[in-house]
Design an enzyme around this catalytic site. Structure first.
Site, PDB file in Angstrom:
ATOM      1  N   CYS A 273       0.843  -1.208   0.000  1.00 21.57           N
ATOM      2  CA  CYS A 273       0.000   0.000   0.000  1.00 21.57           C
ATOM      3  C   CYS A 273       0.868   1.244   0.000  1.00 21.57           C
ATOM      4  CB  CYS A 273      -0.857   0.036   1.262  1.00 21.57           C
ATOM      5  SG  CYS A 273      -1.947  -1.316   1.452  1.00 21.57           S
TER       6      CYS A 273
HETATM    7  N1  SAJ Z   1       6.868   2.331   8.573  1.00 24.95           N
HETATM    8  C1  SAJ Z   1       7.952   3.066   9.031  1.00 24.95           C
HETATM    9  N2  SAJ Z   1       7.750   4.003  10.004  1.00 24.95           N
HETATM   10  C2  SAJ Z   1       6.499   4.226  10.533  1.00 24.95           C
HETATM   11  C3  SAJ Z   1       5.414   3.473  10.048  1.00 24.95           C
HETATM   12  C4  SAJ Z   1       5.617   2.527   9.069  1.00 24.95           C
HETATM   13  O1  SAJ Z   1       9.084   2.886   8.575  1.00 24.95           O
HETATM   14  O2  SAJ Z   1       6.377   5.068  11.422  1.00 24.95           O
HETATM   15  C5  SAJ Z   1       7.081   1.343   7.520  1.00 24.95           C
HETATM   16  C6  SAJ Z   1       6.693  -0.052   7.940  1.00 24.95           C
HETATM   17  O3  SAJ Z   1       7.770  -0.709   8.560  1.00 24.95           O
HETATM   18  C7  SAJ Z   1       6.338  -0.701   6.602  1.00 24.95           C
HETATM   19  C8  SAJ Z   1       5.757   0.461   5.800  1.00 24.95           C
HETATM   20  O4  SAJ Z   1       6.231   1.660   6.437  1.00 24.95           O
HETATM   21  O5  SAJ Z   1       7.490  -1.186   5.964  1.00 24.95           O
HETATM   22  C9  SAJ Z   1       4.238   0.475   5.765  1.00 24.95           C
HETATM   23  O6  SAJ Z   1       3.833   0.342   7.100  1.00 24.95           O
HETATM   24  P1  SAJ Z   1       2.280   0.628   7.583  1.00 24.95           P
HETATM   25  O7  SAJ Z   1       2.300   0.674   9.052  1.00 24.95           O
HETATM   26  O8  SAJ Z   1       1.727   1.768   6.846  1.00 24.95           O
HETATM   27  O9  SAJ Z   1       1.571  -0.733   7.223  1.00 24.95           O
HETATM   28  P2  SAJ Z   1       0.775  -1.218   5.959  1.00 24.95           P
HETATM   29  O10 SAJ Z   1       1.577  -1.189   4.714  1.00 24.95           O
HETATM   30  O11 SAJ Z   1       0.194  -2.513   6.363  1.00 24.95           O
HETATM   31  O12 SAJ Z   1      -0.357  -0.111   5.773  1.00 24.95           O
HETATM   32  C10 SAJ Z   1      -1.668  -0.432   6.068  1.00 24.95           C
HETATM   33  C11 SAJ Z   1      -2.470   0.626   5.355  1.00 24.95           C
HETATM   34  N3  SAJ Z   1      -3.851   0.237   5.324  1.00 24.95           N
HETATM   35  C12 SAJ Z   1      -4.552   0.465   4.175  1.00 24.95           C
HETATM   36  O13 SAJ Z   1      -4.052   0.923   3.177  1.00 24.95           O
HETATM   37  C13 SAJ Z   1      -5.968   0.095   4.208  1.00 24.95           C
HETATM   38  C14 SAJ Z   1      -2.346   1.965   6.041  1.00 24.95           C
HETATM   39  O14 SAJ Z   1      -3.310   2.887   5.516  1.00 24.95           O
HETATM   40  C15 SAJ Z   1      -2.584   1.814   7.512  1.00 24.95           C
HETATM   41  O15 SAJ Z   1      -2.489   3.095   8.129  1.00 24.95           O
HETATM   42  C16 SAJ Z   1      -1.515   0.898   8.061  1.00 24.95           C
HETATM   43  O16 SAJ Z   1      -1.806  -0.401   7.482  1.00 24.95           O
HETATM   44  C17 SAJ Z   1      -1.560   0.819   9.570  1.00 24.95           C
HETATM   45  O17 SAJ Z   1      -1.879   1.849  10.194  1.00 24.95           O
HETATM   46  O18 SAJ Z   1      -1.185  -0.245  10.084  1.00 24.95           O
END
Ligand code: SAJ
Length: 435
Positions: A273
């Site tokens: 995403c």
């Molecule tokens: N990440 C960082 N630093 C952060 C947060 C995330 O480096 O502070 C990295 C994570 O390690 C990962 C990537 O970014 O590699 C994405 O992380 P994510 O927490 O956004 O997780 P996702 O990819 O599972 O995103 C989903 C998304 N959901 C949808 O699109 C419906 C996102 O919108 C959500 O906000 C997220 O989950 C969530 O909050 O867990």
């Protein structure tokens, strides 16, 4: 003109619903729509998935077998790979992947393929909902003309709407039913129809003025994350140059009770995403002769983090008069984020490839990922019983099941890109370098 018979079928739950795409979005959605009382057919190209659903066996962690098997036993759910099932559908919900292609521009081929499969089976009184993330305008500019080739009139014979998926895999608190559902229609009648459907399924609807607006809502949500992660990754680079502890600075800033939201640095941006969705938006704006600079800059910083990690390791080994070349390294965690098994777009894979390019020997341990393919190499997760054999251990994913104190006692050097060792007593014999 609203289709009275379709509206009646929706309010009486007699509408036959078909979900195209039984992945982490489609399968939970199929369960919730069936739970609301509809008969739902799952349609997927992969026979194993259709067979598993028919057997009441879930392959998506957020969907328990019991939930699925109960609905199958009640005759509320079935699944097939035969597109003929679309002929009897009153509602079709499209939940297929929207990745990037090799040149990192939108690949909407899965949606177009779904539309092609649907076209011959379209009939008056059909509601079509697109849930897959795409660029603003796609439903109106691409999907609508394709579906109109049926000769049916949108807003009168068939109804076309967009509702962004907001599935957060593994989130115990927010799931399909209780996450507010944004809905947009091609015409007012289309909005009426999607509201009639989802008001029976979801706890809360958020109607917006068009499918374009609904598409943009989703992209804003995930662009917000990508840009803020890019910012905090740059903060980590700045803090290193300033001789400051990034994590201390962020934790202290996070005490601000308003106007701040903490994000944390890491080895880069993984998942299907956050690294992808913002590029759908910047691609669309480029066609309108506008450069979405925040998105492109965040993408540059985020995709540059694996190099930053390798450079930090190089410095740490150098301080011990060691080179990366010839070193034996262990990567802790290859999943793209903690406590999941998904390696899609995982930056850990980029870090490993970079280390190989510098002549290091690299193994990995990940309790969630028993094996992974990187380029032409097939790697297996190794046990954690020879930690002192490695010149350095790189923590790239902070799975909560790992004993980081034990790891820091046995390793010679730890590069922690996730602050996973935050609660570990610093031990001189094992220096810990953090991003
Ligand atoms: N990440 C960082 N630093 C952060 C947060 C995330 O480096 O502070 C990295 C994570 O390690 C990962 C990537 O970014 O590699 C994405 O992380 P994510 O927490 O956004 O997780 P996702 O990819 O599972 O995103 C989903 C998304 N959901 C949808 O699109 C419906 C996102 O919108 C959500 O906000 C997220 O989950 C969530 O909050 O867990």
């Amino acid at each position: 003109m609203h289709h009275p018979s379709l509206l009646a079928k929706l309010s009486q739950h007699t509408a036959q619903v078909t979900v195209i795409g039984l992945g982490y979005v489609g399968l939970p959605l199929l369960v919730e729509v069936a739970r609301a009382g509809f008969h739902v057919t799952g349609y997927d190209l992969i026979e194993e998935r259709a067979a598993a659903v028919r057997a009441g066996r879930s392959y998506i962690k957020d969907v328990p077998d019991a939930a699925l098997s109960e609905l199958v036993a009640q005759g509320r759910v079935d699944a097939t790979t035969d597109p003929q099932c679309l002929a009897s559908a009153d509602v079709v919900i499209i939940c297929v992947p929207t990745p990037l292609n090799k040149s990192r521009s939108p690949d909407n081929s899965y949606i177009v393929a779904a539309a092609e499969a649907l076209l011959p089976h379209m009939h008056p009184g059909m509601l079509i909902v697109l849930e897959s993330t795409t660029f603003p305008g796609f439903t109106r500019e691409v999907l609508l003309p394709r579906l109109s080739e049926s000769g049916l009139k949108v807003g009168q014979d068939f109804f076309l709407s967009f509702s962004p998926e907001r599935v957060d895999p593994g989130n115990e608190r927010f799931q399909t039913k209780n996450t507010p559902k944004v809905v947009g229609g091609t015409t007012p009648a289309c909005l009426t129809m999607i509201r009639a459907l989802y008001s029976e399924v979801m706890d809360r609807l958020v109607p917006v003025s068009s499918t374009d607006a609904a598409e943009m809502v989703k992209l804003l949500e995930n662009t917000f994350r990508a840009v803020n992660i890019g910012l905090v990754n740059e903060v980590a680079i700045m803090c290193e140059k300033l001789g400051l502890d990034t994590w201390e600075v962020i934790d202290a800033a996070a005490t601000k009770p308003f106007g701040f939201m903490p994000f944390y640095p890491g080895p880069g941006l993984g998942g299907h995403c956050i690294p992808v969705d913002p590029l759908y938006l910047s691609w669309k704006l480029r066609t309108l002769k506008y450069e979405a600079r925040f998105i492109d800059l965040a993408d540059q910083i985020n995709t540059g983090m694996p190099e930053v990690v390798v450079s930090r390791l190089q410095d740490a080994l150098n301080d011990r008069s060691q080179a990366v070349r010839g070193s034996k390294l262990l990567v802790m965690g290859v999943a793209y984020k903690r406590d999941i098994d998904d390696v899609r777009e995982s930056p850990a894979l980029d870090v490993i490839e970079l280390l190989w390019g510098k002549g290091a020997t690299v193994e990995y341990h990940d309790p969630y990922v028993p094996a992974v393919r990187i380029g032409h190499h097939q790697l297996q997760s190794v046990p954690l019983n020879r930690l002192s054999d490695y010149d350095a251990v790189l923590i790239l994913t902070d799975h909560t099941s790992i004993d980081y104190a034990a790891l820091c006692q046995k390793a010679k050097l730890v590069l922690d890109t996730r602050n996973a060792t935050r609660r570990v007593e610093k031990d001189k014999s094992c220096p810990v370098v953090r991003l």
